[in-house]
Write an enzyme that holds these catalytic residues in place. Structure first.
Site, mmCIF file in Angstrom:
data_model
loop_
_atom_site.group_PDB
_atom_site.id
_atom_site.type_symbol
_atom_site.label_atom_id
_atom_site.label_comp_id
_atom_site.label_asym_id
_atom_site.label_seq_id
_atom_site.Cartn_x
_atom_site.Cartn_y
_atom_site.Cartn_z
ATOM 1 N N ASP A 75 0.905 -1.145 0.032
ATOM 2 C CA ASP A 75 0.089 -0.186 -0.060
ATOM 3 C C ASP A 75 1.021 1.257 -0.033
ATOM 4 O O ASP A 75 2.087 1.051 0.493
ATOM 5 C CB ASP A 75 -0.984 0.065 1.170
ATOM 6 C CG ASP A 75 -2.268 0.770 0.994
ATOM 7 O OD1 ASP A 75 -2.007 2.260 0.928
ATOM 8 O OD2 ASP A 75 -3.269 0.354 0.905
ATOM 9 N N ASP A 124 -10.861 0.556 -4.515
ATOM 10 C CA ASP A 124 -11.998 1.576 -5.157
ATOM 11 C C ASP A 124 -12.428 1.057 -6.442
ATOM 12 O O ASP A 124 -11.534 0.596 -7.454
ATOM 13 C CB ASP A 124 -11.056 2.944 -5.229
ATOM 14 C CG ASP A 124 -12.139 3.944 -5.989
ATOM 15 O OD1 ASP A 124 -12.980 3.823 -6.656
ATOM 16 O OD2 ASP A 124 -11.763 5.104 -5.623
ATOM 17 N N ASP A 158 -17.192 -5.253 -2.080
ATOM 18 C CA ASP A 158 -18.833 -4.832 -1.915
ATOM 19 C C ASP A 158 -19.405 -4.304 -3.197
ATOM 20 O O ASP A 158 -20.569 -4.294 -3.046
ATOM 21 C CB ASP A 158 -18.779 -3.891 -0.980
ATOM 22 C CG ASP A 158 -17.907 -2.623 -1.239
ATOM 23 O OD1 ASP A 158 -18.581 -1.617 -1.617
ATOM 24 O OD2 ASP A 158 -16.715 -2.656 -1.193
ATOM 25 N N THR A 200 -11.955 -7.770 7.252
ATOM 26 C CA THR A 200 -11.377 -6.447 7.877
ATOM 27 C C THR A 200 -12.532 -5.629 8.648
ATOM 28 O O THR A 200 -13.703 -5.575 8.731
ATOM 29 C CB THR A 200 -10.756 -5.835 6.872
ATOM 30 O OG1 THR A 200 -11.848 -5.373 5.793
ATOM 31 C CG2 THR A 200 -9.984 -6.668 5.910
ATOM 32 N N TYR A 202 -13.223 -2.503 7.308
ATOM 33 C CA TYR A 202 -14.120 -1.855 6.386
ATOM 34 C C TYR A 202 -15.224 -2.989 6.082
ATOM 35 O O TYR A 202 -16.384 -2.681 5.843
ATOM 36 C CB TYR A 202 -13.214 -1.452 5.493
ATOM 37 C CG TYR A 202 -12.526 -0.142 5.875
ATOM 38 C CD1 TYR A 202 -13.334 1.131 5.889
ATOM 39 C CD2 TYR A 202 -11.090 -0.068 5.957
ATOM 40 C CE1 TYR A 202 -12.844 2.028 6.321
ATOM 41 C CE2 TYR A 202 -10.582 0.997 6.275
ATOM 42 C CZ TYR A 202 -11.356 2.036 6.660
ATOM 43 O OH TYR A 202 -10.573 3.380 6.943
#
Length: 258
Positions: A75, A124, A158, A200, A202
């Site tokens: 990341d 994203d 998602d 996680t 999120y």
């Protein structure tokens, strides 16, 4: 920069399995472990990447479950990966590493054939920019150049848009799909494959918002040029992530009014 971020960066610099290599450093030094990751881990076990690892929760969760593989989270946000890196250090996990860099520089860190599996977790969806999608043809072409035989790309998301797009991209290019589920907690996939059940922070938030979690795994094998699928007809997501602003979901709008 806040004091908290400075503290995290300082602590990361003290963890020997965290590698912070921005472009300028790569250009001047190169990366010494490229093609030699076995020296860092002290074994020849397969290397698995998590791209856009965020806090590193999935990287660490996978490493806990499977000591027979080495897991590397990547990341650009060092303050995010601090959580996973410090947890791995605290637990003494020997099959975990983190790289702070841009995913576009992947080939600077891994030699051809060095990566056995790739995870992309909750990226994203980049609905307007195909060349920025981490499961798009631009990135998949790059993954192939470091992939070992049998390497799979595993997407957990998602986003209905990204799931549909990625499945279509794989099918369009003849990439063999190993698994595809639009709701892995409802159809029993998570129970059958426990490593899919790692949640996680999120992901738990997505679930609490009533969203379904999707999973897609497909082979990166082949050397033909990848082509973008037609995607104009894929419905775009009707909500936005926490980091990008207001939630646009009818049921949550109703909850706010009650």
């Amino acid at each position: 920069m806040g004091k908290n971020k400075l503290r995290k960066f300082s602590e990361l610099s003290e963890i020997d399995f965290v590698y912070q290599y921005p472009y300028a450093r790569l250009a001047s030094e190169g990366f010494p472990l490229r093609g030699r990751w076995h020296e860092a881990f002290g074994n020849d076990n397969p290397i698995v990447l998590e791209l856009g690892c965020g806090k590193g929760e999935y990287t660490v969760g996978l490493a806990r479950r499977d000591p027979s593989r080495n897991y590397i989270g990547i990341d650009i946000k060092g303050a995010r990966m601090h959580s996973g890196a410090t947890a791995a250090a605290r637990e003494g996990l020997r099959n975990v590493a983190f790289i702070r860099t841009s995913i576009e520089l992947l080939e600077s860190f891994f030699a051809p054939g060095e990566v056995s599996d790739i995870w992309v977790t909750f990226p994203d969806p980049q609905m307007q920019k195909a060349n920025k999608r981490l499961t798009g043809t631009r990135f998949c072409s790059m993954y192939r150049r470091v992939a070992a035989p049998g390497c799979m790309l595993r997407l957990k998301t998602d986003s209905p848009f990204l799931y549909t797009y990625t499945e279509r991209m794989a099918s369009t290019n003849g990439l063999s799909i190993e698994a595809a589920t639009a709701d892995l907690y409802a159809d029993g996939s998570a129970a059958a494959m426990p490593w899919l059940g790692i949640r996680t922070h999120y992901e738990q938030q997505w679930l609490e918002r009533g969203l379904t979690i999707k999973y897609l795994a497909f082979s990166l094998a082949g050397d033909q040029a990848l082509v973008e699928p037609e995607a104009d007809d894929i419905p775009q997501d009707t909500y936005r992530s926490y980091s990008r602003g207001y939630i646009q979901m009818p049921q949550m709008m109703q909850n706010r009014q009650e």
